[in-house]
Design a protein around this motif. Structure first.
Motif, PDB file in Angstrom:
ATOM      1  N   GLY A 108     -85.595  14.553  19.736  1.00 19.83           N
ATOM      2  CA  GLY A 108     -85.042  14.116  21.012  1.00 19.83           C
ATOM      3  C   GLY A 108     -84.259  15.175  21.760  1.00 19.83           C
ATOM      4  N   ARG A 163     -85.167  17.424  25.848  1.00 14.77           N
ATOM      5  CA  ARG A 163     -84.860  16.489  26.936  1.00 14.77           C
ATOM      6  C   ARG A 163     -85.721  16.663  28.185  1.00 14.77           C
ATOM      7  NH1 ARG A 163     -79.908  13.876  25.872  1.00 14.77           N
ATOM      8  NH2 ARG A 163     -79.861  13.694  23.595  1.00 14.77           N
ATOM      9  N   SER A 172     -84.824   9.461  17.698  1.00 17.26           N
ATOM     10  CA  SER A 172     -84.300  10.322  18.766  1.00 17.26           C
ATOM     11  C   SER A 172     -85.305  10.557  19.887  1.00 17.26           C
ATOM     12  CB  SER A 172     -83.856  11.671  18.186  1.00 17.26           C
ATOM     13  OG  SER A 172     -84.962  12.415  17.693  1.00 17.26           O
ATOM     14  N   ILE A 173     -86.599  10.275  19.648  1.00 19.49           N
ATOM     15  CA  ILE A 173     -87.590  10.436  20.715  1.00 19.49           C
ATOM     16  C   ILE A 173     -87.199   9.624  21.944  1.00 19.49           C
ATOM     17  CG2 ILE A 173     -89.980   9.865  21.383  1.00 19.49           C
ATOM     18  CD1 ILE A 173     -90.933  10.796  18.706  1.00 19.49           C
ATOM     19  N   TYR A 214     -84.527   9.376  23.311  1.00 21.66           N
ATOM     20  CA  TYR A 214     -83.543  10.077  24.141  1.00 21.66           C
ATOM     21  C   TYR A 214     -84.205  10.950  25.204  1.00 21.66           C
ATOM     22  CZ  TYR A 214     -80.394   8.986  20.206  1.00 21.66           C
ATOM     23  OH  TYR A 214     -79.681   8.360  19.216  1.00 21.66           O
TER      24      TYR A 214
END
Length: 366
Positions: A198, A201, A220-221, A223
């Motif tokens: 993540g 960004r 976290s992906i 994010y």
């Protein structure tokens, strides 16, 4: 007098020409790069002659201010007149020479779709600070993605799909803070996805299908607020689908088919921004969430070859649009809802279930 004037004129022209041509070091690097490759059918390297590699050298572009080589753009499949005239695509063998790393101002490196180029990606490319694009799709490259790839702070495109690369995804890859397009499809990359995936960004497309990835889909992906296309299909991923994927504001395509994913379908995926959802050929259990509404718009929803049970939810009729819909090869039961979208679907979308009935299958027994 006239002779000396002509001598000075010729000298000045030579100086001006030298100022506006590429430096000898860049020319030498290009010729060493060319020497490691073999392309005879189209003759694209026939133009690589003379001292000025900034003008007339096929696929080479220079910075107008520094006159240093900035772009190498060699595509084996192109609409360029060279290919149109030959009526065929390109084929090139050989390797990518580390001499390429001597082009200190290189911004774009495209050596794509030549089908026969082998060997590794030179690890020294990670020392090129101005590199924005690496596009090496469609060759036979082997070895790992360079471990220090994360040093390329300006990199926006990393496309090494359709090769024979192996090894793990480098830990440093998540340091590519400018990366927008990541394409690692159809290689032999193994190991897990970085838990801090993540951190990327700026990423809008993450295409990693057709590898040997294992482990869970990192939470976290979710994010990555710009991510619109996530393709993790045809790997060996396991665990459950993070419900947070359905809360992403831009994600439109989610392909997780052909893995070992278990658990249930998160209801968040049903009334999300996702319009292409492929979860087929996994081990997903439970019920199809009864949470369709006007926000549900699916060009493709493929849930086939799983372990789903229960009924097809009636709320699916509330969806704004459902195009291709496939729930075959599950354990569903009950009557297929009438009306849209079921009135345009074929029987193959519902076959090989436990006891589904009604159009387009056989009538239900009263």
């Amino acid at each position: 007098m006239m002779g000396s004037f002509l001598y000075v004129t010729v000298l000045l022209l030579g100086v001006i020409s030298a100022v506006h041509s590429c430096p000898p070091s860049d020319r030498a690097a290009l010729l060493a790069f060319r020497a490691a490759l073999n392309e005879s059918s189209l003759g694209i390297f026939n133009t690589w002659q003379g001292y000025d590699c900034c003008h007339g050298w096929y696929g080479v572009s220079c910075d107008q201010l520094t006159h240093r080589v900035a772009d190498i753009n060699l595509r084996g499949e192109s609409e360029d007149p060279v290919f149109q005239k030959a009526h065929k695509t390109g084929y090139m063998t050989g390797t990518i020479s580390p001499a390429i790393c001597k082009l200190e101002r290189l911004s774009s490196l495209t050596i794509a779709d030549w089908k026969g180029i082998t060997g590794p990606i030179p690890s020294c490319v990670t020392s090129l600070p101005f590199l924005r694009i690496i596009d090496l799709i469609g060759n036979k490259l082997t070895g790992p993605i360079p471990s220090e790839i994360g040093r390329l702070s300006r990199l926006t495109v990393l496309n090494v799909a359709d090769n024979s690369l192996s090894g793990r995804i480098p830990r440093s890859l998540t340091n590519l803070s400018s990366l927008m397009h990541l394409d690692l499809r159809n290689n032999r990359i193994f190991g897990t996805l970085p838990t801090n995936f993540g951190k990327l960004r700026m990423l809008s497309r993450a295409l990693l299908s057709g590898n040997r990835l294992i482990g869970k889909i990192p939470y976290s992906i979710s994010y990555i607020y710009r991510l619109s296309d996530l393709d993790l299909s045809l790997n060996k991923l396991s665990g459950t689908i993070p419900p947070s994927l359905g809360k992403m504001h831009v994600l439109a395509t989610l392909n997780l088919d052909g893995n070992n994913i278990s658990g249930t379908i998160p209801p968040t995926l049903i009334n999300s921004r996702i319009n292409i959802l492929n979860l087929s050929k996994n081990s997903i259990e439970g019920y199809i969430p009864d949470s369709f509404d006007e926000r549900s718009y699916f060009m493709v929803m493929d849930l086939s070859y799983n372990k789903l049970r229960g009924k097809i939810p009636k709320s699916i009729s509330s969806a704004t649009f459902v195009g291709h819909f496939d729930v075959s090869h599950n354990h569903l039961c009950g009557q297929i809802p009438a009306g849209s979208p079921f009135d345009h679907l074929e029987a193959s979308s519902f076959t090989y279930n436990d006891c589904l009935c009604g159009k387009p299958l056989k009538p239900c027994q009263m």
